[in-house]
Design a protein around this motif. Sequence first.
Motif, short mmCIF file in Angstrom:
data_model
loop_
_atom_site.label_atom_id
_atom_site.label_comp_id
_atom_site.label_asym_id
_atom_site.label_seq_id
_atom_site.Cartn_x
_atom_site.Cartn_y
_atom_site.Cartn_z
N VAL A 90 0.84 -1.20 0.00
CA VAL A 90 0.00 0.00 0.00
C VAL A 90 0.87 1.25 0.00
N THR A 91 1.94 1.26 0.81
CA THR A 91 2.86 2.39 0.86
C THR A 91 3.56 2.57 -0.48
N VAL A 92 4.02 1.47 -1.07
CA VAL A 92 4.71 1.54 -2.36
C VAL A 92 3.78 2.09 -3.43
N ARG A 93 2.52 1.62 -3.44
CA ARG A 93 1.57 2.12 -4.43
C ARG A 93 1.34 3.63 -4.23
N GLY A 94 1.29 4.07 -2.98
CA GLY A 94 1.14 5.50 -2.70
C GLY A 94 2.31 6.29 -3.26
N TYR A 95 3.54 5.79 -3.04
CA TYR A 95 4.73 6.44 -3.60
C TYR A 95 4.65 6.50 -5.12
N GLN A 96 4.23 5.42 -5.73
CA GLN A 96 4.14 5.36 -7.19
C GLN A 96 3.15 6.39 -7.72
N ASN A 97 1.99 6.47 -7.09
CA ASN A 97 0.97 7.42 -7.54
C ASN A 97 1.43 8.86 -7.41
N GLU A 98 2.06 9.18 -6.27
CA GLU A 98 2.51 10.55 -6.04
C GLU A 98 3.70 10.91 -6.93
N SER A 99 4.57 9.93 -7.22
CA SER A 99 5.75 10.22 -8.04
C SER A 99 5.37 10.58 -9.47
N LEU A 211 1.63 18.29 1.84
CA LEU A 211 2.61 17.75 2.78
C LEU A 211 3.00 16.31 2.44
N HIS A 212 2.07 15.54 1.85
CA HIS A 212 2.40 14.20 1.39
C HIS A 212 3.45 14.24 0.28
N TYR A 213 3.26 15.15 -0.67
CA TYR A 213 4.24 15.29 -1.75
C TYR A 213 5.58 15.76 -1.20
N HIS A 214 5.54 16.67 -0.24
CA HIS A 214 6.78 17.16 0.36
C HIS A 214 7.54 16.03 1.06
N LYS A 215 6.81 15.22 1.79
CA LYS A 215 7.45 14.11 2.50
C LYS A 215 8.17 13.17 1.54
N LEU A 216 7.51 12.86 0.41
CA LEU A 216 8.11 11.97 -0.57
C LEU A 216 9.32 12.62 -1.23
N LEU A 217 9.17 13.88 -1.67
CA LEU A 217 10.28 14.58 -2.32
C LEU A 217 11.47 14.75 -1.38
N ASN A 218 11.19 15.06 -0.13
CA ASN A 218 12.26 15.23 0.86
C ASN A 218 13.01 13.92 1.06
N ASN A 219 12.29 12.81 1.08
CA ASN A 219 12.90 11.49 1.20
C ASN A 219 13.82 11.21 0.01
N ILE A 220 13.33 11.52 -1.19
CA ILE A 220 14.13 11.30 -2.41
C ILE A 220 15.39 12.14 -2.39
N MET A 221 15.26 13.41 -2.01
CA MET A 221 16.42 14.32 -2.01
C MET A 221 17.43 13.94 -0.93
N ASN A 222 16.95 13.51 0.23
CA ASN A 222 17.88 13.07 1.27
C ASN A 222 18.69 11.85 0.81
N PRO A 234 17.84 20.52 -1.48
CA PRO A 234 17.29 21.84 -1.79
C PRO A 234 15.90 22.09 -1.20
N ILE A 235 15.34 21.06 -0.56
CA ILE A 235 13.99 21.19 0.01
C ILE A 235 14.02 21.48 1.49
N GLU A 236 14.85 20.72 2.21
CA GLU A 236 14.83 20.76 3.67
C GLU A 236 15.11 22.16 4.20
N LYS A 237 14.15 22.71 4.92
CA LYS A 237 14.25 24.02 5.57
C LYS A 237 14.43 25.17 4.57
N ARG A 238 14.12 24.90 3.30
CA ARG A 238 14.32 25.93 2.28
C ARG A 238 13.04 26.30 1.54
N VAL A 239 11.94 25.58 1.82
CA VAL A 239 10.66 25.90 1.19
C VAL A 239 9.62 26.14 2.28
N GLU A 240 8.65 26.97 1.95
CA GLU A 240 7.60 27.27 2.91
C GLU A 240 6.47 26.27 2.74
#
Length: 461
Positions: A90-99, A211-222, A234-240
Amino acid sequence: MANIQKRGNSYKITVSGGYDVNNKKIRYYMTYNPPEDLSPAKLKKELDKVAHEFEEKCNLGYVMDSNIKLIEFIEIWFKNYVGNKNLSPVTVRGYQNESLKIIEELGHIKMGQITPKHIQDFYAKIKGSTGVRGGEKFTVTPEYLATVASMKQKDISDKAGINDDALRRLKKGGNTTREIACKVADAIGKDFDTLFMSTNPQREVSNETVLHYHKLLNNIMNTAVKWGVIAFNPIEKRVELPKSDRKEPAYMDDKEALAFLELLEEEPIKYKLALNLLIFSGLRRGEIGGLKWSDIDFDDKIITVKRALKYIAGVGLFEGETKTFKSRRSIKLPDFVFDLFKAYKVWQLEERLKVGDRWQDHDFIFTRWNGEPMSLDTIGGYLKKFTDKHGLKPVHLHSLRHTNASILIASGVDLKTVSSRLGHSNLSTTGNIYAHVINSADAKASDALDHILVTKARKAQ
């Protein structure tokens, strides 16, 4: 063997990659910035680990630099990060849909050129749109009902590769996702817009979606930073980010719950058991659906949670792992709940005899007519009809879990016990979710002390 060189506060890791066609030595480089508080022994261990991981990626051909496009990096991220994390389907499918949306808007940009403004603009575009996160639902048109009237339901479900229950829900006026609706339209061989219509086409995108998209993008960038693809995130603590608009969990107080349970006494045994169980156990809906008779200890009055029933569009219901390791737990329940279990088991055996060898014995407690696991949407639909019929507070299945926790906390049960019964991974999760109840209970405690210990003379001062 990777070579490690200290460069100021950072370390340069070099890996030899053999020779190119011109017999020139190939070298791969990455810079690693370790945490400042590591001891010399831990620093060496961390450096060796990072160097080893980098060398493995070089040998496997996964070495990347900042010129790789985001779309290409996400593909590798799914294969080498998500694929090794043992995440739930279920988590993987969520990542796939948001990506998909991330790739559509940002996939063409090179990793080293992604700026906070790119991300900020992306979030603004999401917020300004409708239905981005797949929240749109569809129901059937009169044309659909007329078309399928002369068709066998099994032929449609087999061709579409979906569960029969999905088609039954549609015929009764239920909703489905765009993915399933498209499969059904293809199976029938008619235009999508002729057979289906949207039930919420103007659904506003919530802050939680952003915030869901942010969480996924932040994970990818980390991960990109860890792999040496980019120097910083470029995301962490740099976007509002927008403020969370998650609402306080809906629940019933003790008086509302008592009235609810009294009215439930006259309901059919299946729903009577399921709704009582949700209130008295505090289990998640998937955990209730995943219960089997082998999980019930009638002697000691204990149920054990070992699995959860999960659903993925296009796949259907399946047995899955519990949400966290601590979600695998045993819970003691009142005697009368086990009396309901016994009465329900007799009823289920009678139903089983009616269908004979068509019964699929998977040992599930809550089943469809043929023994297959039952979708908890069935219980959820019944709950809505029940509350509407009696003019009760509108609640959903997860509200019954919140009701359980809120009443326990308000009654003075310690937070650790409540957290354990709920199957939360840590105590802080319980505290954050039920802070409103904890504050209310704390105020009552203060009032009690004031009433008992503070003298009239002190109050007069």
